[in-house]
Design a protein around this motif. Sequence first.
Motif, short mmCIF file in Angstrom:
data_model
loop_
_atom_site.label_atom_id
_atom_site.label_comp_id
_atom_site.label_asym_id
_atom_site.label_seq_id
_atom_site.Cartn_x
_atom_site.Cartn_y
_atom_site.Cartn_z
N ILE A 38 56.37 -70.66 68.23
CA ILE A 38 55.11 -70.30 67.58
C ILE A 38 54.03 -70.20 68.65
N GLN A 40 58.99 -64.94 59.63
CA GLN A 40 58.83 -63.58 59.11
C GLN A 40 58.63 -62.54 60.21
N ILE A 68 51.74 -75.42 59.56
CA ILE A 68 52.29 -74.09 59.75
C ILE A 68 53.75 -74.24 60.16
N PHE A 82 57.52 -73.51 61.59
CA PHE A 82 58.17 -72.62 62.55
C PHE A 82 59.56 -73.15 62.84
N ASP A 128 54.32 -65.84 63.34
CA ASP A 128 55.27 -66.47 62.43
C ASP A 128 56.68 -66.06 62.82
N LYS A 171 49.84 -63.28 61.97
CA LYS A 171 49.03 -63.56 60.78
C LYS A 171 47.68 -64.12 61.19
N ASN A 173 57.06 -77.99 62.18
CA ASN A 173 55.79 -77.38 61.84
C ASN A 173 54.73 -77.76 62.87
#
Length: 277
Positions: free
Chosen positions: A74, A54, A68, A70, A51, A58, A36
């Motif tokens: 990222i 997905q 966040i 990953f 992201d 964002k 992260n």
Amino acid sequence: MGIDNRKSALLAIFVFILFLFFFFYPVTLVDEGDNNIRVFSTGLTQVIFYDDIQYTFKEENIFFYEEIPFEEFILLNVQNGFLLRQSGDSLVQRQSNDSSAMVYFKNKNTLYNLYNLDNFFYNEKWLEELVVESKDFLENISEIDEPMYIIYMDQSRSFQVLPSVYVVNSSKDLVHELSHYFFGYKVKASPTDTWHEILAETNSLLFLREVYPEEYLKELELKKSGFYDEPYGESVISFMEWLDFDKEKIFDIERYILNNFDRLDDKRFENLVENIN
């Protein structure tokens, strides 16, 4: 007593103003945790990030702290702030201004362990031949002497994070994305301009014609048929037709733009092209 009260009031106002400043223009620290990115902030930090779980971009408002997640890749753009600090073992590009982004990349869940050819780094061994061919092709315009990170990801689109990170999902996209190092980074364009996309896509077609002629013919037909949205379709064909599909004529104007402009708009580009013949 009155003076003390006034001093206390002034101090309270000063502290409140200071709080508001660091809340809306925060000091932000971004570092890397286990799978992260950790964002520490003195207030409200507005970020845009990609992201890779997905496969989407964002926007998010972060209050004081957030993680966040990953997996491999990222990119993160901090849109506001007084001071930005960035760190991490897999940080391959730092955010230098509001329009750039920091990029973290880990290859197969190990700290970034990329293949290397000169100043080009890439995450898949099979990319090596494509990197060599693309590098040689683009040297017709100019040399690239900065570190370039080529990342293959199985996703819906290719894109670049200028100046150094290029994410591709197919072999035909690499020359297009790398062309934006010249036309988009070295020579700036506004968000509404399309000239740099026309040149990048033209270079992609020329590269296919030279290296993968069957793919070139397929792409040519797709562009003529209206398969691609503009400016990636007929606009590219019109530009190439104006220059007789002549690689040297196209490279001449690209070198001229690169050597004579720091910024270009569509109108000036059209005038340059019209004055060639």
